[in-house]
Design an enzyme around this catalytic site. Sequence first.
Site: not given
Lengths: 347, 88
Positions: B14-16
């Site tokens: 769940m990155h940017t």
Amino acid sequence: MPDSLKDIKEIKKEFITVDFFYNECRDRFKLTKITSKKIKPGLNLTEKNLHRPGLALAGFVDLFAFNRIQIFGNTENNYLKKLSAKEKTNTLTRYFSFAVPLVIFTDNNKPTSEVLKLADEKDVPVFTTPVHTTRLVSLLSDFLDDQFSVQAAIHSSFVDVYGVGLLFCGKSGIGKSEITLDLIERGHRLVADDVVIVSKKAENVLMGSGTSLVKHFMEIRGLGIIDIGRIFGIRAIRYQKRVEVIVELETWDSSKSYERTGLDTHLINILGVEIEKINLPISPGKNITVIAEVIALNYLCKHYGYNAAKVFEKKLTNRIRQNKNGSPNAVESKFKRNTEYFEHDFE
Amino acid sequence: MIKTDVKIVNKAGMHTRPASSIVKIAARYKADFFVEKDGMKVNGKSIIGVMTLAAEQGSTLELIFDGPDEKELCEEMKSFFERGFDEM
């Protein structure tokens, strides 16, 4: 109860690993590991208290708090030295039959080879430190209290305003980050924005800090992610601060009554600590930043013993009493203007 | 209130960018939205909050929805997680 504080979830560590303990404390308390074996993975510390095992060594093991960190000071070490070889073996075998998490020898005391041999057999790491026993006990207690303290993540912004920790709460999009930015621009210091980790320290102190990942980054809607430390420099940030006042921002609700005198302090309980709370209605044209500064300054005034609301109340009560008693100049003094002319000063 | 568990399936976690899409979806609804991982509960409408969780591939999150349109938000959000944030 404001929404952001209504369902905060308490986080409490059940244990810390001995490996983590050693990494964190090696430099802090000048610990050196002298057992040869590596620290066993999965060896945990579940107790925040310390134990000096004098009585357990002497043979009384009924209430032996073996699962705590074991501190061997001068007393324990000299007692062991005094024992005959056979007594020593018996004592230490009995001692290490308990699942001790770790042992620390203070004051530059060195454990004997028997201790090290048995400790290695039982996978108990043994450390030495030059720190004195009482000093180490107090330092370690502080560290362990913090590690095992109750914590919670609160959706809020946390700023140090004139040395007072103001925690801004309120619904998403109400403008917490914008007020924070404005305060930073005016020379105040950011602790954390959006995610504030609060932890209970001592009986009545709530500390707040950011997470190690996010520290001093913030999001401004329409702009994206910015780094406050980079933009405003070192003076604009700090790592942690005591939470002193909670400011709940909300859109003006005409059905709600807001504090008008300041005579009553509203308290809110967070993790068992009572914190002053102010409900601040927002409406167009209101300068919340200045109000936030005044909240901090007024808090300081009260802290130093001056409560404006109480002082004013006293003046008012006196005037009412005067009027009631019908003192001679009551009529003149009733609406007396606050004027004081110097000679020929008609400015 | 609806509570549901979801799994992170895309490789990057769940990155940017997914975090940004998550808060954008949530912002369209009235319902409150929270995400919980390993005991840490954050506001799902705050991008910094969502990113704080640093959720990696294979980790499980609990999504909590509370409000008038919670059902619709839950369906859209669940589907977004199941699609691996459209990165699969």
